[in-house]
Design a protein around this motif. Sequence first.
Motif, short mmCIF file in Angstrom:
data_model
loop_
_atom_site.label_atom_id
_atom_site.label_comp_id
_atom_site.label_asym_id
_atom_site.label_seq_id
_atom_site.Cartn_x
_atom_site.Cartn_y
_atom_site.Cartn_z
N TRP A 220 -96.71 40.70 30.26
CA TRP A 220 -97.28 39.95 31.46
C TRP A 220 -98.73 39.79 31.20
CZ3 TRP A 220 -95.29 36.05 34.01
CH2 TRP A 220 -93.89 36.21 34.14
N THR A 246 -93.42 41.94 38.00
CA THR A 246 -94.65 42.12 37.15
C THR A 246 -95.34 40.79 37.29
OG1 THR A 246 -93.30 43.41 35.94
CG2 THR A 246 -95.55 43.02 34.99
N ALA A 247 -94.60 39.58 37.50
CA ALA A 247 -95.43 38.23 37.59
C ALA A 247 -96.06 38.09 38.75
CB ALA A 247 -94.32 37.25 37.58
N THR A 250 -99.43 40.32 38.45
CA THR A 250 -100.39 39.83 37.60
C THR A 250 -101.02 38.33 38.05
OG1 THR A 250 -98.77 38.96 36.19
CG2 THR A 250 -99.51 41.03 35.34
N TYR A 252 -99.14 35.60 38.27
CA TYR A 252 -98.45 34.36 38.03
C TYR A 252 -97.55 33.87 38.93
CZ TYR A 252 -96.90 30.85 34.91
OH TYR A 252 -96.83 29.76 34.04
#
Length: 441
Positions: A220, A246-247, A250, A252
């Motif tokens: 990521w 995890t997106a 970060t 996203y």
Amino acid sequence: MKLKKTALVAAAVAGLLTSGYAAAASEQFIGLPSYRVGPFGSNGASLYGGWIDYMAMINERDGGINGVKLSWEECETEYNNARGVECYERLKGKGATGNTVFQPLSTGITYSVLEKVAQDKIPMVTIGYGRTDAADGRVFPWVFPMISTYWTQASAIINYIGSKEGGVDKLKGKKIGLLYHDSAYGKESHAILDKLASKHGFTVEKIAVASPGNEQQAQWLQIRQAKPDYVILWGWGVMNATALRTAQKTGYPREKVIGVWWSGSEEDTVPAGDAAKGYTAAGFNVAGANYPVVQDIQKHVYGKSKGNMEDKGRVGSVLYNRGVVHGIITVEAIRKAQEKYGKGKALTGEQVRWGFENLDIDDKRLAALGAAGFMPDLKITCADHEGAGKVKFQQWDGAKWTVVSDWISGDQTVVRPMIEESAAAYAKEKGITPRDCSKEM
């Protein structure tokens, strides 16, 4: 929805599970190479639970298929290729006529037994997975990647992304990330996405995730640096929830993450919590327990305390309903084969293969099955072992899946020539003379 392991896990570890319907000469045996343990066990429990519940419903409600009861036996593969081959060998001689269909629900296992099924005359059905070029039935008469192949699905995803941008012509200059499971399954997407990128003028950033996929910080970070306009999540099992969490970390947006159908279930979104909200995924079936076919399972199976799912709250989930789709297609193929080879008879794998190849489940039949809108219509022919080639897209609202598209088709002007070219190369390599389908009518 609370996700729990089924009560059958302990028995699964031992290797084999039986259904309680003992195989007899008047019964149609179906071997189930299932997986209920390991990193993908939760997914397998829902899939095989739905499939088994549908077969149990056919036995309880209808007395079988024209009087022929269904019997089955599970063999635990743990989603492992070597164990999948062992299960294939263990199951193929079971029942009065031997195993009549092999459905491994694993691309790796599919590749591992591809040549064996032709030798043993056992049809292999790979609904929504497996080797894409097997859709050319002239070269692969024993393999049926039904409803939609990975290449068709990838094309449909690009068409869906195009619709969000105002048309596929608007994809020119865009960057699309592909976060994929580093396996035969994940790599099936590469060739078609490269072809579509060339046609429409976008670029593809391919990023592999090692199985099982519970650590993705580096991937990521790469996505964050590449700044793709969309990310296609081509994952499986724990990889999917990890990707969504995890997106979020970060930054996203999940609205820009589009999953394949093996990344679009409650098993993927519920563990991800708030990180899954707004996420969209493809599917060749939809979620929901309000369909008559699911209600009949509730009535005739769970109403008699014979259901396969320990957690009844998962009945009607995406993967459970996908298992029901497997049950519908298997039963309808056997029913079709009985029209040719004799109603009320247990059939061989070779006879059931004919049933799969002549399957025609139109809208009228779907309605009769209580599955209108539940799955697309499906017509299989000698040359075309894929059929429908349609998917719907569902979005997770934080609690449930909501359908956000109609059935969307892939670009067959791109997909089918690729299938035929790849199948022809395989035929040349293996010394196979493709069937003349005009003689199979």
